[in-house]
Design an enzyme around this catalytic site. Structure first.
Site, mmCIF file in Angstrom:
data_model
loop_
_atom_site.group_PDB
_atom_site.id
_atom_site.type_symbol
_atom_site.label_atom_id
_atom_site.label_comp_id
_atom_site.label_asym_id
_atom_site.label_seq_id
_atom_site.Cartn_x
_atom_site.Cartn_y
_atom_site.Cartn_z
ATOM 1 N N CYS B 180 0.815 -1.221 0.000
ATOM 2 C CA CYS B 180 0.000 0.000 0.000
ATOM 3 C C CYS B 180 0.848 1.269 0.000
ATOM 4 C CB CYS B 180 -0.917 -0.006 1.209
ATOM 5 S SG CYS B 180 -1.505 -1.656 1.620
ATOM 6 N N THR B 287 1.258 -7.007 8.959
ATOM 7 C CA THR B 287 0.027 -6.323 8.532
ATOM 8 C C THR B 287 -0.289 -5.079 9.357
ATOM 9 O OG1 THR B 287 -1.221 -7.787 9.960
ATOM 10 C CG2 THR B 287 -1.110 -8.382 7.641
ATOM 11 N N HIS B 320 -3.430 8.127 5.354
ATOM 12 C CA HIS B 320 -3.556 6.803 4.752
ATOM 13 C C HIS B 320 -4.955 6.272 5.071
ATOM 14 C CE1 HIS B 320 -2.240 3.155 2.903
ATOM 15 N NE2 HIS B 320 -2.418 2.434 3.992
ATOM 16 N N THR B 324 -9.222 0.567 8.934
ATOM 17 C CA THR B 324 -8.992 -0.558 9.848
ATOM 18 C C THR B 324 -8.503 0.031 11.167
ATOM 19 O OG1 THR B 324 -6.678 -0.896 9.213
ATOM 20 C CG2 THR B 324 -8.326 -2.123 7.975
ATOM 21 N N GLU B 331 -1.785 5.678 12.861
ATOM 22 C CA GLU B 331 -1.537 6.891 12.088
ATOM 23 C C GLU B 331 -1.905 8.134 12.896
ATOM 24 O OE1 GLU B 331 -3.588 7.159 8.352
ATOM 25 O OE2 GLU B 331 -2.221 8.702 7.603
ATOM 26 N N LYS B 352 -9.859 7.813 1.176
ATOM 27 C CA LYS B 352 -10.279 6.418 1.010
ATOM 28 C C LYS B 352 -11.728 6.244 1.450
ATOM 29 C CE LYS B 352 -5.795 4.082 1.319
ATOM 30 N NZ LYS B 352 -4.898 5.191 1.670
ATOM 31 N N HIS B 357 -9.674 1.657 -1.040
ATOM 32 C CA HIS B 357 -8.220 1.519 -0.942
ATOM 33 C C HIS B 357 -7.672 1.036 -2.288
ATOM 34 C CE1 HIS B 357 -4.281 0.915 0.376
ATOM 35 N NE2 HIS B 357 -4.481 0.321 1.543
ATOM 36 N N PHE B 416 1.379 -2.776 3.989
ATOM 37 C CA PHE B 416 1.622 -4.121 4.495
ATOM 38 C C PHE B 416 3.113 -4.378 4.332
ATOM 39 C CE2 PHE B 416 -2.452 -6.926 4.002
ATOM 40 C CZ PHE B 416 -3.088 -6.152 4.936
#
Lengths: 436, 433
Positions: B180, B287, B320, B324, B331, B352, B357, B416
């Site tokens: 990503c 992840t 970003h 999730t 972040e 996003k 994404h 990731f």
């Protein structure tokens, strides 16, 4: 040219390929003219996931890595979340890091110093793309669903490991080498097919010059050794039935190898201060594209000529400074001819001795450039330009091209390492060997 | 040269293909309105998957993507988006590589995931398996439809190859894949190649499409996608307490970057100055990004320093913000740490929330969004935010987009594998004072 006065040196390397799992082992086989290319046989089990007997295949030879998964990566927990070709990169990195001693000073640091040291340590990995056989995990599910996508979706989590995506991330080596050694600075995973790993070395050196980090681990790893890959290379007329013969009149293609290489880059002043053994110096690089499509090449070698000239200029060298050329020499008709023409156009009648290593350990694709670099530094250290043991007669269009069967004595201490890739990519590294 | 002796780099062209628009202005207009690109997946039968929704590119004219129809044969779905976006960016900039300068043009791309298409895998299953078990020798049968064009399309640098050939770019060329963070890192690589004088102009961006049975399978298996199948337009809700995974998008974004004085000499319209790049590796988990923001913090700080500015100068952060929990919290912790006392002044949003994404394309598309935000003095809305996660205490642009003069914008991408990329874009008027 390097704008800062700081010189960039190599202080450790690691390697694994068909010819061995240490630099000295691989060198010994090259020196004795022994190739590791042979037929091979896979058995379904821990290392390989299906039976494959290459003797049934028309071009069924390769330089296969023999080491067991547990030898390559002792941490068995990791085996579930990475692919075998990732292990080559992780293994080579460990060898290079330990051999160089570049991280040893962390052991006595305060936490704050260690954090800032880690933030100033970079990692750039040149990786291959995906392998077809990684996606074969889905075959039993496709079979069971009889081509019906609804059923495929419903049964997915019952049939396929939840780790599937993670195991196949192209940037796995970047992630796991980073975690293992806490390398937290500038990083990248470069996927330029056969030109991936020399670009990892070049971008690492550039980042030190640019002040982004103080030291780098540069890595390359790849394996395209699998049936579908072999089939398509053969369909495209790129594979040979015998050991590749770079620049030879009777050459008929390349042969797959697999493996990994890693090298440590740092500032010369740091290396001197910590008393490290310097194994070479990075002088410069060139990178060009021929814009010709996947397998076509510019017939005159023009793109590679520009890359060689750019590397010399970037390194502040003139052609007569170069004592040895480690060619891409993959053994295919078109690539070797255009490579030879490009070298001739830069060096005229004064071409230094040329060698190429793919006869020894096959074509390592994404790992080819960095493994060639490591063996080039070894050649410089020993003052020998290794012969190409499969070679017999030079291509008639490359008359007087200085490649031969036997070892020749090296004059000078500077070499070029040439790497070419699908897409018409050319990367050329200029390096100096360690003083003998 | 800027104050620190670094070569100044201008953004003079932008091209976009996204789930909310097939070009730059339609995408930007949709983002300002907070319009979502989420819907039921149409490209294939996704009804059996745990997630049936995605943010697909809609009504895309593949046949006319890029300058040369012949090249499309070797182009995947994502490569076609790349061709269209790159062509738009070059037209917008009003320059293109020609005979005399093509060797001074560079190309840097964030390349998408490389799994084989389901249809190709189905062919292997048909011809080369027994009860679903792979039998290599059967590939040698004359019946097996081996297609070398498929093979070429699937190479790790295939997108780079197609773009280089389409536009005749003959200088520095590189393809990066850090999941990503790919798009952001590609633009960072371009900036560095320009600064060290390796090229004068670079086409830089990213492309990806994982909206296919194999691509979506990987994320479904990990449980990373939102399963709000009855609410596709509200599924991506970064920083919302009720979020439950990301919405998978697809598309491409490209920028034309060139030497600043070259751009001003030819009278080009300059969107922004690409001021700085920051790049770090979290070294935490494959992840996840660490809860305290370690990793992203270094990337942001480096980018600011590289641009010769401080946190005081940033007016907009394109986060970003994947929707999730682990990403959003990590972040926000990083943003809070870097901006400290200015945390209530710095506008933050994740686009996003609308586009989903775009994986390897995300960083490039969001870099373009930062440039457009600077041009129009608009901080685009963070859509779908109803119940703010208390752990995400940053100054989010909620309800509607906000008119605000943006002196400098920051774009974050966290991948990731732990790669973090931050880019700083400066308002072009800023340097002319």
């Amino acid at each position: 040219m390097n704008p800062s006065s700081e010189r960039i040196v190599f202080t450790g390397s690691g390697i694994v390929c068909g010819s061995g799992a240490t630099v000295s082992e691989v060198w010994a086989r090259i020196e004795s003219g022994e190739s590791s290319i042979d037929k091979f046989r896979w058995e379904r089990g821990r290392v390989r996931r299906y039976d494959w007997d290459s003797s049934n295949w028309p071009c069924g030879i390769a330089a296969e890595v023999k080491e067991d998964n547990r030898t390559l990566v002792p941490d068995r927990k990791l085996h579930k979340t990475i692919s075998r070709k990732d292990m080559y990169g992780i293994y080579a990195s460990e060898q290079a890091i330990k051999g160089s001693g570049v991280l040893t000073c962390r052991e006595t640091m305060t936490d704050a110093s260690r954090n800032s040291f880690n933030d100033r340590t970079g990692l750039i990995v040149g990786s291959g793309g995906a392998n077809y056989h990684d996606d074969y995990d889905f075959l039993p599910l496709i079979h069971e669903a009889k081509g019906d996508l609804t059923g495929f979706g419903r049964e997915l989590s019952n049939q396929v490991t939840p780790m599937w995506l993670l195991r196949n991330l192209p940037n796995n080596v970047l992630c796991h080498v980073g975690i293992q050694w806490q390398l937290k600075g500038t990083n990248a995973c470069i996927t330029n097919q056969c030109a991936s790993s020399p670009m990892a070395v070049a971008e690492s050196a550039s980042a030190i010059i640019n002040g982004e980090a103080d030291r780098f681990v540069a890595v390359g790893h790849d394996s395209v050794l699998e049936p579908e890959h072999m089939l398509y290379y053969e369909t495209l007329g790129l594979l040979s039935r015998e050991i590749p013969k770079p620049f030879d009149a009777s050459r008929s293609g390349t042969v797959f190898g697999e493996g990994g290489g890693a090298i440590i880059l740092e500032k010369q002043s740091d290396a001197v201060e910590r008393g490290a053994e310097v194994i070479g110096e990075f002088l410069g690089f060139g990178s060009t594209c021929e814009a010709t499509g996947t397998v076509e090449l510019n017939p005159t070698g023009e793109g590679l000529r520009r890359a060689i000239e750019e590397a010399l200029e970037n390194a502040g060298l003139v052609p007569s400074d170069v004592g040895m050329i480690c060619a891409h020499g993959n053994g295919t008709k078109a690539s070797d001819l255009t490579e030879g023409l490009a070298i001739e156009s830069v060096f005229g009648g004064n071409i230094p001795p040329v060698t190429a290593f793919k006869w020894a350990y096959g074509h390592l694709i994404g790992a080819a450039g960095i493994v060639d670099l490591i063996m080039t530094l070894e050649s410089l250290k020993r003052g020998i330009v290794p012969g190409v043991s499969s070679f017999s007669e030079v291509d008639s269009q490359l008359a007087d091209f200085p490649v031969g069967r036997t070892h020749t004595k090296l004059e000078g201490d500077v070499a070029l390492v040439i790497c070419r890739a699908f897409g018409g990519l050319n990367v050329v590294l200029a390096v100096r060997g360690a003083r003998r | 040269m800027n104050g620190e002796g670094k070569r100044r780099i201008a953004v003079t062209g932008i091209g976009l293909v996204t789930p909310v628009g097939n070009d730059r202005e339609s995408t930007w207009s949709a983002l300002q309105k907070g319009k979502s690109g989420g819907a039921q997946i149409e490209n294939f039968d996704a009804t059996g998957f745990s997630t049936t929704i995605g943010a697909e590119v809609k009504d895309f004219d593949r046949e006319n993507a890029g300058p040369c129809r012949k090249l499309l044969k070797g182009a995947s779905r994502a490569h076609a988006y790349a061709l269209a976006a790159a062509e738009e960016a070059l037209k917008d900039a009003g320059i293109a590589p020609n005979e005399s300068d093509s060797h001074r043009w560079g190309l840097a791309v964030g390349a998408g995931m490389m799994s084989v298409d389901y249809d190709d895998l189905k062919v292997v299953e048909d011809y080369a398996t027994e009860e679903g078990q792979f039998c290599p020798d059967r590939l040698l049968s004359d019946d097996f439809p081996a297609d070398p064009i498929n093979f070429c399309r699937w190479q790790s640098n295939a997108g780079l190859t197609v773009l280089a050939k389409a536009f005749g770019i003959r200088g520095y060329a590189t393809s990066v894949h850090t999941a990503c963070a790919s798009g952001g890192q590609a633009i960072g690589s371009a900036l560095k190649a320009l600064r060290r004088g390796q090229c004068d102009k670079v086409l830089a961006g990213g492309f990806d499409s994982m909206l296919n049975p194999i691509g979506i399978s990987g994320f479904c298996l990990l449980g990373a996608l939102s399963t709000d199948n009855d609410n596709p337009t509200g599924a991506s809700r970064p920083f919302d307490e009720t979020r439950n995974g990301f919405l998978l998008g697809e598309g491409a974004g490209f920028l034309v970057l060139e030497d600043w004085s070259n751009a001003t000499d030819r009278g080009a319209t300059i969107y922004a100055e690409l001021g700085g790049d920051g790049n770090s590796l979290s070294c935490y988990r494959i992840t996840d990004s660490p809860p305290d923001g370690d990793g992203p913090i270094q990337a942001i700080e480096q980018a600011l320093k590289d641009a010769g500015i401080t946190a005081e100068d940033i007016d907009y952060v394109n986060a970003h913000g994947t929707s999730t929990q682990m990403n959003d919290r990590s972040e926000c912790a990083a943003i809070r740490k870097v901006f400290e006392s200015r945390i209530d002044e710095v506008n933050v949003s994740s686009t996003k929330s609308c586009m989903g994404h775009l994986i390897a394309a995300a960083g490039a598309v969001e870099a373009a969004v930062c440039c457009l935000a600077i041009r129009d003095s608009v901080a685009p809305v963070n859509a779908n935010l109803q119940h703010r996660d208390p752990e995400c205490d940053v100054n989010l642009v909620v309800n509607e987009s906000k008119s605000v003069k943006i002196r400098a914008a920051l774009s974050n991408s966290l991948g990731f594998g732990g790669s973090n990329s931050s880019l700083v874009f400066l308002n072009p008027e800023r340097g002319e004072k």
